[in-house]
Design an enzyme around this catalytic site. Structure first.
Site, PDB file in Angstrom:
ATOM      1  CG  ASP A   1     -31.679   3.719 -12.543  1.00 16.14           C
ATOM      2  OD1 ASP A   1     -30.735   4.324 -12.019  1.00 16.14           O
ATOM      3  OD2 ASP A   1     -32.840   4.169 -12.606  1.00 16.14           O
TER       4      ASP A   1
ATOM      5  CD  GLU B   1     -28.857   3.736  -8.324  1.00 15.32           C
ATOM      6  OE1 GLU B   1     -28.630   4.877  -7.892  1.00 15.32           O
ATOM      7  OE2 GLU B   1     -29.822   3.499  -9.064  1.00 15.32           O
TER       8      GLU B   1
END
Ligand code: MG
Length: 658
Positions: free
Chosen positions: A361, A403
């Site tokens: 993330d 990401e």
């Protein structure tokens, strides 16, 4: 904020060199596709919101058993991996504020449930990817609680803490800034003594004799709390999650006793609703209230929360106050930091348990959008996890996807120096733009431009292509809720080079935007026409009109022309033909602006891919010819072919044997 930059004046390379060196696949020849059982050529991944996917126990929360109970569904979509939303114990439904990296969230099930899912999925050739949040933990993580409350805590170095942020930033002491003097995003929050706000009765006395410099004196109290004053002529309020109107007790003096129970402190306001210049608080660096001592207030942007505690300790958070950033020290030696070692130990646990990959993330914020620093960190993290993977008998290299949500593909590309795979947000920005403009004839060029960018950074890169995810407005929303356009987008995704990701609900045509809350793009799967859906995690923020009988898996499975079946058909084709699954893309010149043409080739097998991005019926001449309707391997919409002439109906797609 992350708008796609229109690509102009590119020097385009017609094709790239990508490996397609795994065995398998049938030679296309107009025969029925012979899907290779047990081998997922296509490498299709499905993104699961565990909390809303399927509920096994009727508590309204999706759960791990619910995922395990629907492995047949993933098989029907030709999926070979699942990216699960964070399953570790966390503070909120979405899981991106982790309390314990080594424990499973009890709302989602048990560690035994997780092991069971890994094992059952593996038996069907489906790998499990965990979502890993390395940028920040949750503020309720025991590491953070200890770091804030105990000056000698071993966890102090795990977070970005300072008693004087501006001085420490100026002195270059904040490693998290990655060498910059300003953060890319985020701010500092008071972390006073571990009790960030207060929990008890407080008496507030405000003296506004000098209207531009009111003085607030706070004393501890045994109560009771007063309610808000009903006299609307008084304009002074104490704000503690709600505004409480004070009581006039003298010429320029206002008082009130409240029960304060929050994690941030209080503010003073001179209007119950407006902020801006109606907000009064503490000067920066002088936020901590000393009980019994008057504090002079400032207003507007200069006003900070009034906090309660013994120190001026503050912490940095990129996202919000519930997500304190983790601190890995100087980026060149991040793997030597205590936080890195602790997080790597938890990752080891899950990899040894059988997890097949990690999705990382928010990687650009680990060192505040400082690319070189983040890449240095990610190299160390990947090497550590890959070493664990190989030591435990993992085949090939460990899969890890980042990401790295940058403003454009050029800025993202260097992240391939750190990770083998990254999400290609720019693929979808291009695709939706071109579909909405009915312009297909430069699509292959743009995809090849992206791939060449990534190839230059990392031979063997894995381009994680996608439509949308849990942080974006739904694909259907971007396409005007046109089912024909959604089918086209699905067909394009599954005929493009790379590793396609399908986001929960996309295959059913879910719409929704983030305007009313992120929950509206994270809706539960409607399994049957009449059955319940798990909505407890979403706090009722569900579009019930969307979740109709007709959008259900049950209804769409029975409809050969449904969007769900377009996904299934194209995924099956991708799993059947190695050229489609992992071939090299080569652009084919298109004589019609709305038509995208390319070939995919692997080990002597070649297929022709054709899509009509427009609403009209179009015909194009295909160089080389040899096309026939019998040679269609998979299609959507009306398609006819005769040697060099190819006719495509509105938003139609086809893949031909060559
Ligand atoms: Mg449940």
């Amino acid at each position: 904020m992350r708008r796609f930059r229109i690509l102009t004046g590119l020097v385009l390379v017609a094709f790239c060199l990508f490996s397609c060196n795994k065995p398998g696949g049938e030679t296309p020849g107009g025969k029925t596709p012979d899907i290779e059982k047990g081998e997922h050529l296509a490498d299709v991944t499905y993104q699961v919101n565990v909390y809303s996917f399927a509920d096994s126990d009727g508590d309204g929360w999706g759960d791990l058993k619910g995922v395990a109970q629907h492995l047949d569904y993933f098989e029907s979509l030709g999926v070979s991996a699942l990216w699960l939303s964070p399953v570790q114990d966390a503070m909120s439904y979405h899981g991106y504020n982790v309390k314990d990296y080594s424990a499973i969230n009890p709302k989602l099930g048990t560690e035994a449930d997780f092991k069971d899912l890994i094992s059952k999925a593996k038996a069907k050739g489906i790998g499990i990817y965990m979502d890993y949040v390395l940028n920040h933990s949750g503020s309720e993580n025991a590491w953070f609680q200890s770091a804030c409350s105990d000056p000698s805590s071993p966890y102090r170095d795990y977070y970005v803490l300072s008693e004087n942020p501006s001085a420490d930033v100026a002195a270059g002491k904040i490693d998290n800034y990655g060498g910059s003097k300003t953060p890319g995003m985020g701010q500092w929050y008071p972390a006073s003594g571990g009790n960030l706000g207060y929990n008890g009765f407080l008496h507030f006395k405000l003296d506004v004799s000098n209207a531009s410099q009111p003085k607030l004196t706070v004393t501890q109290s045994s109560g009771p709390a007063q309610g808000s004053n009903s006299d609307s002529s008084v304009k002074w309020f104490i704000y503690e999650n709600n505004p409480f109107r004070m009581y006039k007790t003298g010429g320029n003096v206002y008082e009130i006793t409240l029960f304060v129970n929050n994690t941030w402190g209080v503010l003073v306001k001179d209007d119950p609703d407006e902020w801006g210049n109606h907000k009064w608080g503490a000067k920066s660096g002088d936020q901590v209230v000393e009980f019994g001592k008057a504090k002079t207030l400032v207003k507007g942007d200069a006003a900070n929360d009034l906090t309660f505690g013994g120190t001026n300790l503050q912490y940095f958070a990129s996202f919000d106050r519930s997500m304190p950033d983790l601190n890995y020290g100087p980026y060149a030696t991040a793997s030597e930091s205590a936080a890195f070692k602790d997080l790597a130990a938890s990752a080891d646990k899950w990899i040894k348990m059988g997890v097949a990959g990690l999705r990382l993330d928010a990687v650009i914020w680990i060192y505040q959008n400082q690319t070189a620093a983040n890449v240095a960190f990610l190299k160390q993290w990947y090497e550590r996890c890959n070493t664990t993977w190989k030591a435990n008998g993992g085949q090939g290299d460990f899969y890890m996807v980042g990401e790295a949500w940058c403003d454009n593909a050029e800025a993202m590309a260097p992240y391939y120096q750190g990770l083998p795979s990254n999400f290609n947000f720019y693929y979808w920005y291009t695709l939706k733009d071109r579909i909405n403009k009915a312009k297909g004839n430069d699509f292959a060029k743009t995809v090849l431009y992206f791939r060449n960018l990534f190839q230059a950074q990392r031979p063997g890169f894995i381009d994680a292509i996608k439509l949308t995810n849990h942080d974006e407005d739904r694909a259907a929303e971007d396409l005007g809720k046109s089912l024909e356009k959604e089918k086209l987008a699905a067909a394009v995704l599954l005929t493009s080079p790379g590793k396609p990701y399908i986001y929960q609900g996309e295959e059913l045509g879910y719409w929704g935007n983030k305007g009313g809350g992120d929950e509206y793009v994270r809706a539960p799967i409607k399994w049957t026409k009449d059955g319940p859906v798990p909505t407890a995690a979403l706090d009722g923020k569900v579009d019930n009109a969307m979740l109709s009988a007709g959008i259900s898996v049950e209804a769409q499975s029975a409809d050969a022309a449904s969007l769900l079946n377009v996904y299934r058909n194209f995924s099956q084709a991708r799993n059947s033909y190695k050229a489609l699954a992992r071939g090299e893309m080569q652009e084919v010149s298109s004589s019609n602006n709305s038509v995208a043409l390319w070939t995919m080739s692997c080990e002597g097998q070649t297929v022709l891919v054709a899509h009509n991005f427009g609403a009209g019926v179009v015909s194009v001449n295909v160089p080389g010819g040899g096309l026939s309707s019998d040679g269609i391997l998979v299609s959507n919409g009306v398609v006819t072919a005769n040697d060099t002439s190819l006719t495509l109906g509105a938003y139609a797609s086809a893949v031909f044997a060559q």
